[in-house]
Design a protein around this motif. Structure first.
Motif, PDB file in Angstrom:
ATOM      1  N   THR A  32       0.661  -1.362  -0.436  1.00  0.00           N
ATOM      2  CA  THR A  32      -0.086  -0.052  -0.143  1.00  0.00           C
ATOM      3  C   THR A  32       0.660   1.089   0.080  1.00  0.00           C
ATOM      4  O   THR A  32       1.980   1.467  -0.035  1.00  0.00           O
ATOM      5  CB  THR A  32      -0.826  -0.003   0.932  1.00  0.00           C
ATOM      6  OG1 THR A  32      -0.228   0.160   2.160  1.00  0.00           O
ATOM      7  CG2 THR A  32      -1.639  -1.226   1.325  1.00  0.00           C
ATOM      8  N   SER A  48       2.975   9.430  -1.826  1.00  0.00           N
ATOM      9  CA  SER A  48       1.348   9.559  -2.569  1.00  0.00           C
ATOM     10  C   SER A  48       2.283   9.861  -4.306  1.00  0.00           C
ATOM     11  O   SER A  48       1.220   9.339  -4.729  1.00  0.00           O
ATOM     12  CB  SER A  48      -0.178   9.898  -2.634  1.00  0.00           C
ATOM     13  OG  SER A  48      -0.615   9.232  -1.200  1.00  0.00           O
ATOM     14  N   VAL A  62      -0.532  -0.531  -9.993  1.00  0.00           N
ATOM     15  CA  VAL A  62      -1.912  -0.579  -8.907  1.00  0.00           C
ATOM     16  C   VAL A  62      -3.079  -1.050  -9.507  1.00  0.00           C
ATOM     17  O   VAL A  62      -3.675  -0.779 -10.136  1.00  0.00           O
ATOM     18  CB  VAL A  62      -2.424   0.936  -9.175  1.00  0.00           C
ATOM     19  CG1 VAL A  62      -2.281   1.497  -9.365  1.00  0.00           C
ATOM     20  CG2 VAL A  62      -2.440   1.803  -7.351  1.00  0.00           C
ATOM     21  N   ALA A  63      -3.137  -1.897  -8.370  1.00  0.00           N
ATOM     22  CA  ALA A  63      -4.888  -2.403  -8.199  1.00  0.00           C
ATOM     23  C   ALA A  63      -6.068  -2.049  -6.539  1.00  0.00           C
ATOM     24  O   ALA A  63      -4.777  -2.018  -5.871  1.00  0.00           O
ATOM     25  CB  ALA A  63      -4.484  -4.110  -8.906  1.00  0.00           C
ATOM     26  N   GLN A  64      -6.662  -2.406  -7.174  1.00  0.00           N
ATOM     27  CA  GLN A  64      -7.718  -2.118  -6.142  1.00  0.00           C
ATOM     28  C   GLN A  64      -8.089  -3.024  -5.494  1.00  0.00           C
ATOM     29  O   GLN A  64      -8.771  -3.901  -6.228  1.00  0.00           O
ATOM     30  CB  GLN A  64      -8.974  -0.974  -6.431  1.00  0.00           C
ATOM     31  CG  GLN A  64      -9.948  -0.805  -5.397  1.00  0.00           C
ATOM     32  CD  GLN A  64      -9.248   0.764  -4.737  1.00  0.00           C
ATOM     33  OE1 GLN A  64      -8.761   1.207  -5.486  1.00  0.00           O
ATOM     34  NE2 GLN A  64      -9.750   0.664  -3.286  1.00  0.00           N
ATOM     35  N   ARG A  65      -7.937  -3.546  -4.456  1.00  0.00           N
ATOM     36  CA  ARG A  65      -8.329  -4.434  -3.645  1.00  0.00           C
ATOM     37  C   ARG A  65      -9.659  -4.158  -2.588  1.00  0.00           C
ATOM     38  O   ARG A  65      -9.243  -3.970  -1.187  1.00  0.00           O
ATOM     39  CB  ARG A  65      -6.895  -5.653  -3.215  1.00  0.00           C
ATOM     40  CG  ARG A  65      -6.444  -6.286  -4.309  1.00  0.00           C
ATOM     41  CD  ARG A  65      -7.672  -7.418  -4.955  1.00  0.00           C
ATOM     42  NE  ARG A  65      -6.744  -8.238  -5.756  1.00  0.00           N
ATOM     43  CZ  ARG A  65      -6.343  -7.364  -6.798  1.00  0.00           C
ATOM     44  NH1 ARG A  65      -6.600  -6.130  -7.133  1.00  0.00           N
ATOM     45  NH2 ARG A  65      -5.634  -8.119  -7.632  1.00  0.00           N
ATOM     46  N   ARG A  67     -11.148  -1.480  -0.078  1.00  0.00           N
ATOM     47  CA  ARG A  67     -10.861  -0.270   0.767  1.00  0.00           C
ATOM     48  C   ARG A  67      -9.219   0.191  -0.266  1.00  0.00           C
ATOM     49  O   ARG A  67      -8.982   0.775   0.143  1.00  0.00           O
ATOM     50  CB  ARG A  67     -11.764   0.044   1.311  1.00  0.00           C
ATOM     51  CG  ARG A  67     -10.772  -0.850   2.660  1.00  0.00           C
ATOM     52  CD  ARG A  67     -11.176   0.031   3.563  1.00  0.00           C
ATOM     53  NE  ARG A  67     -10.835  -0.889   5.098  1.00  0.00           N
ATOM     54  CZ  ARG A  67     -10.015  -1.039   5.744  1.00  0.00           C
ATOM     55  NH1 ARG A  67      -8.932   0.511   6.180  1.00  0.00           N
ATOM     56  NH2 ARG A  67      -9.215  -1.660   6.868  1.00  0.00           N
ATOM     57  N   HIS A  68      -8.580  -0.662  -0.528  1.00  0.00           N
ATOM     58  CA  HIS A  68      -6.927  -0.972  -0.219  1.00  0.00           C
ATOM     59  C   HIS A  68      -6.870  -0.646  -1.776  1.00  0.00           C
ATOM     60  O   HIS A  68      -7.433  -1.259  -2.249  1.00  0.00           O
ATOM     61  CB  HIS A  68      -6.250  -1.976   0.288  1.00  0.00           C
ATOM     62  CG  HIS A  68      -6.817  -1.565   2.075  1.00  0.00           C
ATOM     63  ND1 HIS A  68      -5.810  -0.428   3.008  1.00  0.00           N
ATOM     64  CD2 HIS A  68      -7.298  -2.464   3.201  1.00  0.00           C
ATOM     65  CE1 HIS A  68      -6.656  -0.846   4.056  1.00  0.00           C
ATOM     66  NE2 HIS A  68      -7.035  -1.810   4.011  1.00  0.00           N
ATOM     67  N   ARG A  69      -5.265  -0.051  -1.709  1.00  0.00           N
ATOM     68  CA  ARG A  69      -4.812   0.528  -2.946  1.00  0.00           C
ATOM     69  C   ARG A  69      -3.924  -0.305  -3.593  1.00  0.00           C
ATOM     70  O   ARG A  69      -2.383   0.213  -1.826  1.00  0.00           O
ATOM     71  CB  ARG A  69      -4.908   1.500  -3.609  1.00  0.00           C
ATOM     72  CG  ARG A  69      -6.455   2.126  -4.461  1.00  0.00           C
ATOM     73  CD  ARG A  69      -6.154   3.394  -4.564  1.00  0.00           C
ATOM     74  NE  ARG A  69      -5.041   4.475  -5.782  1.00  0.00           N
ATOM     75  CZ  ARG A  69      -4.900   4.183  -6.764  1.00  0.00           C
ATOM     76  NH1 ARG A  69      -6.088   3.180  -6.951  1.00  0.00           N
ATOM     77  NH2 ARG A  69      -4.406   4.466  -7.291  1.00  0.00           N
ATOM     78  N   TYR A  70      -3.117  -1.639  -3.934  1.00  0.00           N
ATOM     79  CA  TYR A  70      -1.909  -1.681  -3.920  1.00  0.00           C
ATOM     80  C   TYR A  70      -0.400  -1.603  -5.308  1.00  0.00           C
ATOM     81  O   TYR A  70      -0.963  -1.558  -6.183  1.00  0.00           O
ATOM     82  CB  TYR A  70      -1.928  -3.430  -3.959  1.00  0.00           C
ATOM     83  CG  TYR A  70      -2.195  -4.361  -2.255  1.00  0.00           C
ATOM     84  CD1 TYR A  70      -2.013  -4.021  -1.448  1.00  0.00           C
ATOM     85  CD2 TYR A  70      -4.341  -4.684  -2.312  1.00  0.00           C
ATOM     86  CE1 TYR A  70      -2.250  -4.365  -0.428  1.00  0.00           C
ATOM     87  CE2 TYR A  70      -4.468  -4.704  -1.135  1.00  0.00           C
ATOM     88  CZ  TYR A  70      -3.836  -4.282   0.050  1.00  0.00           C
ATOM     89  OH  TYR A  70      -4.068  -5.256   1.376  1.00  0.00           O
ATOM     90  N   HIS A  71       0.010  -1.535  -4.431  1.00  0.00           N
ATOM     91  CA  HIS A  71       1.137  -1.565  -6.339  1.00  0.00           C
ATOM     92  C   HIS A  71       2.006  -2.311  -5.641  1.00  0.00           C
ATOM     93  O   HIS A  71       2.537  -3.256  -4.855  1.00  0.00           O
ATOM     94  CB  HIS A  71       1.892   0.130  -5.370  1.00  0.00           C
ATOM     95  CG  HIS A  71       1.178   1.079  -4.879  1.00  0.00           C
ATOM     96  ND1 HIS A  71       0.225   1.757  -4.281  1.00  0.00           N
ATOM     97  CD2 HIS A  71       0.868   2.465  -6.010  1.00  0.00           C
ATOM     98  CE1 HIS A  71      -0.179   2.879  -4.477  1.00  0.00           C
ATOM     99  NE2 HIS A  71       0.081   3.395  -5.391  1.00  0.00           N
TER     100      HIS A  71
END
Length: 245
Positions: A32, A48, A62-65, A67-71
Motif C-alpha cells: 500500500t 502518494s 496499481v490494483a484496487q482490493r 478499500r486498499h490500493r496495492y502497488h
C-alpha cells in the motif's frame, strides 16, 4: 529512442525515496501507499505524489482490493532495470523494511483465506504448481493447464468440475493476493479443493473458530516431499518450524 523519456525514467528512479519504494517491491510483493511511505521514509502525502508519478511513467502498476490500493512493479523489465542499477552500484538488495500482515507467526505460516490456504504455505503451494506447469497466473486470471491432472495425482487430488465451495460462475483457479506475503496464492475452486484435501488427509489441522492452520507431523513430511525441499526451506526461512499437532 526518446532521450527525454530516458532522462525522465532516470530521474524518477534516481530520487532516494522513490528508489527505496521501487527496491521494496523487488521481491514481487504488492504494498500500500502507507507501507511504501515507510520504506521511502516520507509522509503518506509525499509518497502518494511519488507513486502517482511512477504509475504514470509505467514503473509501477496499481490494483484496487476492497478499500486498499496495492502497488507493484509493472513488469519484469522494470525489475531487470533495477537489478542492473544495483549491480553497477555494487550493493546487495536491501533487506525488507516493510513487513505487512499479521504479527502472529502461526497466521503468517498458514491460515484460512475464506476457503483456501494463505500464508507462506499457501504461497509455496502456488510456487510449486506454477514451477511444475500445473497452473499459470496472468494478472487477475488463473489457468489450470493440461498437465495439472498428472501433477496433482501424487497429492491424491483428482480434478473435477465440482469442488468444495463451488458455485455457478466461480473461477476454477485464480490468484489471490496474500495479506502477509503480498504475492499470490491459489484461490477459486482449485484452491478450495487443495485446502479441503489437506485438512481431510490430516496434513493440516484447524481449531474451531481460528483462522490459523497447524501443520501436523504427517503434514510436515508429506508437504516437504510434495513441495520440494528448497521450497519448504523457503517457507520456514524466518526460523520458525511448522507446528505439529
Amino acid at each position: 529512442m526518446n532521450i527525454n523519456q530516458i532522462a525522465r525514467i532516470a530521474s524518477l528512479v534516481g530520487e532516494p525515496a522513490r528508489a527505496a519504494m521501487l527496491l521494496e517491491l523487488m521481491d514481487g510483493r504488492s504494498l500500500t501507499a502507507n507501507e511504501l511511505a515507510k520504506a521511502g521514509r516520507v509522509s503518506p502525502q509525499t509518497a502518494s505524489k511519488h507513486l502517482a508519478q511512477m504509475v504514470e511513467a509505467g514503473l509501477m502498476a496499481v490494483a484496487q482490493r476492497g478499500r486498499h490500493r496495492y502497488h507493484r512493479l509493472s513488469s519484469g523489465d522494470v525489475a531487470k532495470m533495477l537489478e542492473g542499477i544495483m549491480q553497477i552500484a555494487g550493493d546487495k538488495p536491501p533487506r525488507r523494511s516493510v513487513v505487512p500482515g499479521p504479527r502472529d507467526e502461526s497466521m503468517r505460516m498458514a491460515r484460512m483465506c475464506y476457503d483456501h490456504i494463505a500464508g507462506r504455505l499457501g504461497l509455496a503451494i502456488a510456487e510449486r504448481l506454477q514451477a511444475d506447469g500445473a497452473i499459470t497466473f496472468d494478472g487477475e486470471a488463473g489457468l489450470v493447464t493440461d498437465r495439472a491432472e498428472a501433477l496433482l495425482r501424487p497429492w491424491g487430488i483428482t480434478l473435477a468440475s465440482a469442488a468444495p465451495g463451488g458455485g455457478r460462475g466461480r473461477p476454477y483457479c485464480r490468484p489471490c493476493l496474500d495479506w502477509s506475503e503480498r504475492r499470490s496464492h491459489v484461490a477459486g475452486r482449485l484452491g478450495a479443493m487443495i485446502c479441503a484435501h489437506c485438512l481431510d488427509q490430516g496434513w493440516l489441522s484447524r481449531k474451531a473458530g481460528a483462522r490459523s492452520l497447524a501443520i501436523t507431523a504427517v503434514g510436515v513430511a508429506t508437504l516437504r516431499d510434495l513441495l520440494g525441499l528448497a521450497l519448504w526451506e523457503w517457507v520456514t526461512s524466518e526460523g520458525q518450524a511448522p507446528r505439529t499437532a
